[in-house]
Design a protein around this motif. Structure first.
Motif, PDB file in Angstrom:
ATOM      1  N   TYR A  71       0.847  -1.176   0.000  1.00 21.61           N
ATOM      2  CA  TYR A  71       0.000   0.000   0.000  1.00 21.61           C
ATOM      3  C   TYR A  71       0.890   1.236   0.000  1.00 21.61           C
ATOM      4  CZ  TYR A  71       0.809  -0.052   5.056  1.00 21.61           C
ATOM      5  OH  TYR A  71       1.395  -0.074   6.291  1.00 21.61           O
ATOM      6  N   PRO A  72       0.433   2.335  -0.593  1.00 18.53           N
ATOM      7  CA  PRO A  72       1.258   3.532  -0.678  1.00 18.53           C
ATOM      8  C   PRO A  72       1.338   4.257   0.668  1.00 18.53           C
ATOM      9  CG  PRO A  72      -0.854   3.908  -1.729  1.00 18.53           C
ATOM     10  CD  PRO A  72      -0.819   2.465  -1.321  1.00 18.53           C
ATOM     11  N   SER A  73       2.482   4.870   0.915  1.00 20.08           N
ATOM     12  CA  SER A  73       2.675   5.700   2.096  1.00 20.08           C
ATOM     13  C   SER A  73       3.698   6.761   1.736  1.00 20.08           C
ATOM     14  CB  SER A  73       3.132   4.857   3.290  1.00 20.08           C
ATOM     15  OG  SER A  73       4.429   4.366   3.065  1.00 20.08           O
ATOM     16  N   SER A  74       3.928   7.664   2.654  1.00 20.84           N
ATOM     17  CA  SER A  74       4.943   8.685   2.427  1.00 20.84           C
ATOM     18  C   SER A  74       5.740   8.861   3.702  1.00 20.84           C
ATOM     19  CB  SER A  74       4.306   9.999   1.984  1.00 20.84           C
ATOM     20  OG  SER A  74       3.411  10.450   2.960  1.00 20.84           O
ATOM     21  N   VAL A  75       6.979   9.310   3.538  1.00 22.75           N
ATOM     22  CA  VAL A  75       7.870   9.507   4.666  1.00 22.75           C
ATOM     23  C   VAL A  75       8.546  10.867   4.494  1.00 22.75           C
ATOM     24  CG1 VAL A  75       9.787   8.292   3.557  1.00 22.75           C
ATOM     25  CG2 VAL A  75       9.719   8.457   6.024  1.00 22.75           C
ATOM     26  N   ALA A  76       8.724  11.585   5.612  1.00 17.66           N
ATOM     27  CA  ALA A  76       9.377  12.890   5.574  1.00 17.66           C
ATOM     28  C   ALA A  76      10.855  12.720   5.911  1.00 17.66           C
ATOM     29  CB  ALA A  76       8.724  13.848   6.547  1.00 17.66           C
ATOM     30  N   VAL A  77      11.724  13.161   5.000  1.00 11.89           N
ATOM     31  CA  VAL A  77      13.166  13.087   5.196  1.00 11.89           C
ATOM     32  C   VAL A  77      13.729  14.479   4.965  1.00 11.89           C
ATOM     33  CG1 VAL A  77      15.323  12.067   4.381  1.00 11.89           C
ATOM     34  CG2 VAL A  77      13.246  10.690   4.432  1.00 11.89           C
ATOM     35  N   ALA A  78      14.329  15.060   6.009  1.00  8.38           N
ATOM     36  CA  ALA A  78      14.951  16.382   5.928  1.00  8.38           C
ATOM     37  C   ALA A  78      13.975  17.429   5.383  1.00  8.38           C
ATOM     38  CB  ALA A  78      16.215  16.329   5.088  1.00  8.38           C
ATOM     39  N   GLY A  79      12.735  17.343   5.798  1.00 13.25           N
ATOM     40  CA  GLY A  79      11.739  18.317   5.383  1.00 13.25           C
ATOM     41  C   GLY A  79      11.093  18.040   4.041  1.00 13.25           C
ATOM     42  N   LEU A  80      11.530  17.016   3.344  1.00  9.27           N
ATOM     43  CA  LEU A  80      10.949  16.646   2.060  1.00  9.27           C
ATOM     44  C   LEU A  80      10.075  15.415   2.238  1.00  9.27           C
ATOM     45  CD1 LEU A  80      14.121  16.916  -0.188  1.00  9.27           C
ATOM     46  CD2 LEU A  80      12.263  18.564  -0.026  1.00  9.27           C
ATOM     47  N   THR A  81       8.932  15.419   1.599  1.00 13.19           N
ATOM     48  CA  THR A  81       8.050  14.263   1.655  1.00 13.19           C
ATOM     49  C   THR A  81       8.340  13.370   0.454  1.00 13.19           C
ATOM     50  OG1 THR A  81       6.352  15.598   2.718  1.00 13.19           O
ATOM     51  CG2 THR A  81       5.646  13.523   1.736  1.00 13.19           C
ATOM     52  N   MET A  82       8.650  12.110   0.751  1.00 12.65           N
ATOM     53  CA  MET A  82       8.967  11.144  -0.304  1.00 12.65           C
ATOM     54  C   MET A  82       7.938  10.027  -0.286  1.00 12.65           C
ATOM     55  SD  MET A  82      13.051  10.897   0.201  1.00 12.65           S
ATOM     56  CE  MET A  82      13.273   9.931  -1.268  1.00 12.65           C
ATOM     57  N   GLU A  83       7.545   9.597  -1.468  1.00 11.44           N
ATOM     58  CA  GLU A  83       6.593   8.505  -1.593  1.00 11.44           C
ATOM     59  C   GLU A  83       7.331   7.170  -1.523  1.00 11.44           C
ATOM     60  OE1 GLU A  83       3.136   6.983  -4.669  1.00 11.44           O
ATOM     61  OE2 GLU A  83       4.623   8.423  -5.344  1.00 11.44           O
ATOM     62  N   GLN A  84       6.719   6.185  -0.863  1.00 13.24           N
ATOM     63  CA  GLN A  84       7.251   4.827  -0.834  1.00 13.24           C
ATOM     64  C   GLN A  84       6.086   3.873  -0.682  1.00 13.24           C
ATOM     65  OE1 GLN A  84       9.943   4.592   2.452  1.00 13.24           O
ATOM     66  NE2 GLN A  84       8.378   4.168   3.920  1.00 13.24           N
ATOM     67  N   MET A  85       6.330   2.615  -0.981  1.00 17.48           N
ATOM     68  CA  MET A  85       5.303   1.587  -0.869  1.00 17.48           C
ATOM     69  C   MET A  85       5.657   0.671   0.301  1.00 17.48           C
ATOM     70  SD  MET A  85       3.250   2.277  -3.249  1.00 17.48           S
ATOM     71  CE  MET A  85       3.183   3.169  -4.778  1.00 17.48           C
ATOM     72  N   ARG A  86       4.716   0.430   1.187  1.00 17.33           N
ATOM     73  CA  ARG A  86       4.901  -0.478   2.309  1.00 17.33           C
ATOM     74  C   ARG A  86       4.453  -1.872   1.894  1.00 17.33           C
ATOM     75  NH1 ARG A  86       7.941   1.030   6.644  1.00 17.33           N
ATOM     76  NH2 ARG A  86       7.630   3.214   7.009  1.00 17.33           N
ATOM     77  N   VAL A  87       5.340  -2.828   1.948  1.00 18.09           N
ATOM     78  CA  VAL A  87       5.038  -4.203   1.556  1.00 18.09           C
ATOM     79  C   VAL A  87       4.471  -4.935   2.752  1.00 18.09           C
ATOM     80  CG1 VAL A  87       6.026  -6.359   0.730  1.00 18.09           C
ATOM     81  CG2 VAL A  87       6.883  -4.185  -0.160  1.00 18.09           C
ATOM     82  N   VAL A  88       3.312  -5.583   2.569  1.00 17.17           N
ATOM     83  CA  VAL A  88       2.717  -6.376   3.635  1.00 17.17           C
ATOM     84  C   VAL A  88       2.858  -7.876   3.362  1.00 17.17           C
ATOM     85  CG1 VAL A  88       1.118  -4.616   4.428  1.00 17.17           C
ATOM     86  CG2 VAL A  88       0.418  -6.147   2.608  1.00 17.17           C
ATOM     87  N   ARG A  89       3.151  -8.215   2.085  1.00 15.25           N
ATOM     88  CA  ARG A  89       3.386  -9.619   1.732  1.00 15.25           C
ATOM     89  C   ARG A  89       4.295  -9.654   0.523  1.00 15.25           C
ATOM     90  NH1 ARG A  89       1.040 -12.746  -2.088  1.00 15.25           N
ATOM     91  NH2 ARG A  89       1.280 -14.972  -1.836  1.00 15.25           N
ATOM     92  N   ILE A  90       5.331 -10.478   0.620  1.00 17.27           N
ATOM     93  CA  ILE A  90       6.227 -10.655  -0.503  1.00 17.27           C
ATOM     94  C   ILE A  90       6.461 -12.149  -0.681  1.00 17.27           C
ATOM     95  CG2 ILE A  90       8.279 -10.371   0.940  1.00 17.27           C
ATOM     96  CD1 ILE A  90       9.604  -9.032  -1.553  1.00 17.27           C
ATOM     97  N   LYS A  91       6.420 -12.598  -1.916  1.00 15.86           N
ATOM     98  CA  LYS A  91       6.634 -14.014  -2.202  1.00 15.86           C
ATOM     99  C   LYS A  91       7.405 -14.133  -3.502  1.00 15.86           C
ATOM    100  CE  LYS A  91       4.319 -18.367  -2.069  1.00 15.86           C
ATOM    101  NZ  LYS A  91       3.111 -19.068  -1.734  1.00 15.86           N
ATOM    102  N   ARG A  92       8.401 -14.963  -3.479  1.00 16.81           N
ATOM    103  CA  ARG A  92       9.204 -15.191  -4.680  1.00 16.81           C
ATOM    104  C   ARG A  92       8.378 -15.973  -5.695  1.00 16.81           C
ATOM    105  NH1 ARG A  92      15.413 -15.630  -4.012  1.00 16.81           N
ATOM    106  NH2 ARG A  92      15.963 -15.523  -6.188  1.00 16.81           N
ATOM    107  N   ALA A  93       8.356 -15.517  -6.943  1.00 20.52           N
ATOM    108  CA  ALA A  93       7.546 -16.167  -7.978  1.00 20.52           C
ATOM    109  C   ALA A  93       8.307 -17.254  -8.693  1.00 20.52           C
ATOM    110  CB  ALA A  93       7.072 -15.143  -8.997  1.00 20.52           C
TER     111      ALA A  93
END
Length: 71
Positions: free
Chosen positions: A49-71
């Motif tokens: 699901y999408p989320s954002s994180v603030a680093v040094a006053g800048l907001t950066m977009e990132q995706m939080r993984v809740v499930r990962i599986k090797r295909a």
């Protein structure tokens, strides 16, 4: 989806994993208690699901993984 890069770093008791996928400009992040095998070049299935994180006053977009599986 194919993984281009996979980075693992320690933070307190957790190992934070960051992966970059082919043709996607946003990092995918997840945490585990143990190190994970390298996923570089592997194909994976993700639930995230999408989320954002603030680093040094800048907001950066990132995706939080809740499930990962090797295909």
């Amino acid at each position: 989806m194919q993984v281009e890069s996979h980075v693992q770093r320690a933070s307190d008791d957790w190992i934070i994993h960051t992966i970059m996928l082919k043709d996607v400009d946003v990092p995918f992040v997840f945490k585990r208690k143990k190190r994970y095998q390298s996923l570089q070049g592997a194909r994976v299935n993700l639930t995230y699901y999408p989320s954002s994180v603030a680093v040094a006053g800048l907001t950066m977009e990132q995706m939080r993984v809740v499930r990962i599986k090797r295909a």
